[in-house]
Design an enzyme around this catalytic site. Structure first.
Site, PDB file in Angstrom:
ATOM      1  N   ASP A  97       0.866  -1.355   0.004  1.00 45.10           N
ATOM      2  CA  ASP A  97      -0.031   0.244  -0.097  1.00 45.10           C
ATOM      3  C   ASP A  97       0.781   1.293  -0.201  1.00 45.10           C
ATOM      4  O   ASP A  97       0.390   2.153   0.468  1.00 45.10           O
ATOM      5  CB  ASP A  97      -0.847   0.033   1.255  1.00 45.10           C
ATOM      6  CG  ASP A  97      -1.721  -1.197   1.459  1.00 45.10           C
ATOM      7  OD1 ASP A  97      -2.360  -1.668   0.264  1.00 45.10           O
ATOM      8  OD2 ASP A  97      -1.740  -1.750   2.611  1.00 45.10           O
TER       9      ASP A  97
ATOM     10  N   LYS B 162       2.093   2.495  -4.858  1.00 42.10           N
ATOM     11  CA  LYS B 162       2.704   1.919  -6.261  1.00 42.10           C
ATOM     12  C   LYS B 162       1.760   1.928  -7.248  1.00 42.10           C
ATOM     13  O   LYS B 162       2.285   2.291  -8.526  1.00 42.10           O
ATOM     14  CB  LYS B 162       3.284   0.525  -6.024  1.00 42.10           C
ATOM     15  CG  LYS B 162       4.028  -0.232  -5.090  1.00 42.10           C
ATOM     16  CD  LYS B 162       4.300  -1.435  -4.888  1.00 42.10           C
ATOM     17  CE  LYS B 162       3.068  -2.252  -4.477  1.00 42.10           C
ATOM     18  NZ  LYS B 162       2.529  -1.934  -3.044  1.00 42.10           N
ATOM     19  N   GLY B 163       0.540   1.888  -7.261  1.00 47.13           N
ATOM     20  CA  GLY B 163      -0.406   1.842  -8.255  1.00 47.13           C
ATOM     21  C   GLY B 163      -0.134   3.071  -9.135  1.00 47.13           C
ATOM     22  O   GLY B 163      -0.299   3.166 -10.121  1.00 47.13           O
TER      23      GLY B 163
ATOM     24  N   GLY C 281      -4.875  -4.797  -5.162  1.00 52.64           N
ATOM     25  CA  GLY C 281      -5.729  -3.497  -4.988  1.00 52.64           C
ATOM     26  C   GLY C 281      -4.933  -2.098  -5.278  1.00 52.64           C
ATOM     27  O   GLY C 281      -4.767  -1.509  -4.255  1.00 52.64           O
ATOM     28  N   HIS C 282      -4.161  -2.025  -6.191  1.00 53.54           N
ATOM     29  CA  HIS C 282      -3.695  -0.657  -6.509  1.00 53.54           C
ATOM     30  C   HIS C 282      -4.723   0.324  -6.829  1.00 53.54           C
ATOM     31  O   HIS C 282      -5.600   0.148  -7.458  1.00 53.54           O
ATOM     32  CB  HIS C 282      -2.612  -0.906  -7.754  1.00 53.54           C
ATOM     33  CG  HIS C 282      -1.560  -1.734  -7.730  1.00 53.54           C
ATOM     34  ND1 HIS C 282      -0.637  -1.426  -6.526  1.00 53.54           N
ATOM     35  CD2 HIS C 282      -1.018  -2.424  -8.424  1.00 53.54           C
ATOM     36  CE1 HIS C 282       0.393  -2.338  -6.745  1.00 53.54           C
ATOM     37  NE2 HIS C 282       0.003  -3.089  -7.831  1.00 53.54           N
ATOM     38  N   THR C 283      -4.585   1.484  -6.234  1.00 51.22           N
ATOM     39  CA  THR C 283      -5.548   2.470  -6.429  1.00 51.22           C
ATOM     40  C   THR C 283      -4.896   3.603  -7.491  1.00 51.22           C
ATOM     41  O   THR C 283      -3.611   4.069  -7.031  1.00 51.22           O
ATOM     42  CB  THR C 283      -5.991   3.176  -5.165  1.00 51.22           C
ATOM     43  OG1 THR C 283      -6.248   2.130  -4.384  1.00 51.22           O
ATOM     44  CG2 THR C 283      -7.086   4.197  -5.224  1.00 51.22           C
TER      45      THR C 283
ATOM     46  N   GLN D 283       2.233  -5.855  -3.150  1.00 52.08           N
ATOM     47  CA  GLN D 283       2.403  -6.029  -1.684  1.00 52.08           C
ATOM     48  C   GLN D 283       3.921  -5.337  -1.625  1.00 52.08           C
ATOM     49  O   GLN D 283       4.043  -4.385  -2.350  1.00 52.08           O
ATOM     50  CB  GLN D 283       2.452  -7.407  -1.077  1.00 52.08           C
ATOM     51  CG  GLN D 283       1.130  -8.193  -1.003  1.00 52.08           C
ATOM     52  CD  GLN D 283       0.737  -8.974  -2.294  1.00 52.08           C
ATOM     53  OE1 GLN D 283       1.636  -9.293  -2.997  1.00 52.08           O
ATOM     54  NE2 GLN D 283      -0.341  -9.138  -2.666  1.00 52.08           N
TER      55      GLN D 283
ATOM     56  N   GLY E 114     -11.182  -2.491   2.850  1.00 57.19           N
ATOM     57  CA  GLY E 114     -11.656  -1.490   3.716  1.00 57.19           C
ATOM     58  C   GLY E 114     -11.090  -1.585   5.273  1.00 57.19           C
ATOM     59  O   GLY E 114     -11.539  -0.645   6.014  1.00 57.19           O
TER      60      GLY E 114
ATOM     61  N   LEU F 276       3.906  12.259   0.906  1.00 59.25           N
ATOM     62  CA  LEU F 276       4.661  13.329   1.663  1.00 59.25           C
ATOM     63  C   LEU F 276       3.573  14.309   2.194  1.00 59.25           C
ATOM     64  O   LEU F 276       3.645  14.939   3.391  1.00 59.25           O
ATOM     65  CB  LEU F 276       5.629  14.147   0.931  1.00 59.25           C
ATOM     66  CG  LEU F 276       6.741  14.716   1.403  1.00 59.25           C
ATOM     67  CD1 LEU F 276       7.503  13.811   2.258  1.00 59.25           C
ATOM     68  CD2 LEU F 276       7.834  15.280   0.228  1.00 59.25           C
TER      69      LEU F 276
ATOM     70  N   VAL G 132       2.778  14.013  -3.702  1.00 57.47           N
ATOM     71  CA  VAL G 132       2.272  14.821  -2.799  1.00 57.47           C
ATOM     72  C   VAL G 132       0.527  14.822  -2.903  1.00 57.47           C
ATOM     73  O   VAL G 132       0.000  15.725  -2.204  1.00 57.47           O
ATOM     74  CB  VAL G 132       2.720  16.206  -2.870  1.00 57.47           C
ATOM     75  CG1 VAL G 132       4.115  16.224  -2.518  1.00 57.47           C
ATOM     76  CG2 VAL G 132       2.541  16.778  -4.301  1.00 57.47           C
TER      77      VAL G 132
END
Ligand code: GDP
Length: 429
Positions: free
Chosen positions: A13, A16-17, A40-42, A225, A303, A333, A417
């Protein structure tokens, strides 16, 4: 563009996505090589949030070839659910832009059931699995009882192998867990149907990617991951079931890892962890809650609230070292803007050892007892979300970045950012 790999340098998390999405613009192939549909990449595109589970992030860019390599645990039902969602939102997903390895192992319904049931049995020793069948699927791969995508495509083979598998799985489900067994004919019907849909996407992806690379195409390897969840080098047993970084590329994509020229780790400017397991710089007090709220640290698929804490340089250096990182991307950041002071873990105190330790301990019992030593950096207390150039950042932010960079031994190449695609700052001198 050189051959690149992006991996999570913490517990997953890391954002990376978004970074993969950014670099995918310059790539011809985007390749997943490990993990399963819990990744689950966002990625946020023009205010639209896409959560990708199995499909590589390059899918959001027309014209890329997205590869699900042999090392990925493929749940075909979940895959087509994801394809449907993407298609409904105007993203093209067809066999020209999505290739699934014939050698990838298949997650069946019985894997998901067993995943949930065995977690229940573990009680206090639970590992915090997401219950998507990934662990049991990899276990069958190692036990040589798993079915691969190619097996799904041959009806006689599918019947023979699934018959043999279900005898054992059903015995476990019924006798040990006291739950209802799976019906063979029903499972066969379900997976034969999905196999027909899957067939046009299936390929010898390792060979395809190697050929493409020899022809000068640029390849981007997308890790899921994070390094600290690597099955061999992470905090075992609180880990995922695959090799999450550079080492996974050779086995999980059929591509020589020696030919990966740039290896970029992605780390948040703080740390989070989902599920159980050691997390030396965890902040269980108010500041940890603030990070969770400001950084919206809840699992994108499950979630679940993420555990939050401070940047851990001991763990980060280990992750970068282990994966041969040539650079780092520091994300989120902006989340730190709310703090007057920013603690950073620079060493551990390990029970029974004299003085601070700056090398990551190799064994779980050692890690569980460690206490973090912090240095505190001045905060900047202004919103930096709109900054797009390094020079736009307040001096205190730049000082923080440069201070971290000096301590990790690789250049910080990009800063992030905000969740938006363009909220990325190239690190210049
Ligand atoms: P991944 O699995 O490593 O791709 O991580 P996620 O997809 O779970 O990303 C973490 C979350 O952080 C997502 O909701 C992203 O939209 C968001 N995100 C990514 N980069 C940034 C950033 O620089 N700042 C903030 N505030 N959020 C970010």
């Amino acid at each position: 563009m050189p051959t690149r790999s992006i991996f999570g340098a913490q517990w997953g998390d890391e954002g990376k996505g978004k970074i993969i999405d950014l670099l995918a613009r310059e790539a011809d192939y985007v390749v997943r090589y490990q993990g399963g549909p819990n990744a689950g990449h966002t990625v946020v595109v023009n205010g639209n949030k896409f959560i990708l589970r199995l499909v590589p992030s390059g899918i959001l860019h027309p014209g890329k070839v997205n590869v699900i390599g042999n090392g990925v645990a493929v749940d075909p039902l979940s895959l087509f659910g994801e394809v449907k969602e993407l298609t409904e939102r105007g993203v093209t997903v067809d066999p020209r832009c999505l290739r699934v390895s014939a050698g990838a192992h298949v997650i069946f319904e019985h894997h998901k059931k067993i995943d949930a049931l065995s977690e229940r049995w573990r009680g206090a020793g639970r590992i915090g699995t997401t219950g998507r069948g990934i662990g049991p699927c990899y276990a069958d791969k190692a036990a040589r009882t798993g079915l691969r995508v190619a097996d799904l495509l041959e009806p006689a083979r599918l019947r023979a192998r699934l018959t043999a598998v279900l005898v054992e799985k059903n015995a476990l489900i019924e006798s040990v867990h006291r739950e209802a067994p799976f019906d063979l004919e029903q499972s066969l019907a379900q997976y034969s149907q999905v196999a027909e849909r899957l067939a046009p996407f299936v390929a010898d992806t390792g060979s395809e990617v190697r050929h493409a690379w020899k022809q000068g195409k640029s390849i981007l390897f997308e890790g899921a991951q994070g390094a600290m969840l690597d099955i061999d080098h992470g905090t075992y047993p609180y880990v995922t079931s695959s090799n999450t970084g550079t080492a996974g590329i050779g086995t999980g994509a059929g591509f020589p890892p020696t030919q990966v020229e740039r290896v970029l780790g992605v780390a948040k400017a703080y740390c989070t962890r989902v599920g159980e397991g050691p997390f030396p710089s965890e902040d269980k007090e108010k500041d940890g809650d603030t990070i969770r709220e400001v950084g919206r640290e809840f699992g994108s698929v499950t979630g679940r609230p993420r555990r939050c804490g401070w940047l851990d340089l001991v763990a980060l250096r280990y992750a970068l070292d282990l994966n041969g990182a040539t650079g780092l991307v520091l994300t989120n950041l902006d989340v730190l803007s709310v703090f007057d002071q920013i603690p950073v873990c620079v060493a551990y105190d390990v029970p029974g050892q004299k003085g601070p330790v700056s090398e990551y301990p190799a064994h779980l019992p050692d890690i569980e007892g460690v206490r973090p030593r912090y240095e505190r950096m001045p905060g900047w207390r202004v919103d930096i979300g709109a900054a797009r150039r390094y020079g736009d950042l307040p001096k205190a932010t730049r000082d923080y970045v440069e201070w971290v960079e000096e301590r990790i031994g690789v250049p910080i190449e990009l800063l992030s950012v905000g969740p938006e695609r363009d909220a990325v700052i190239p690190r210049t001198a």
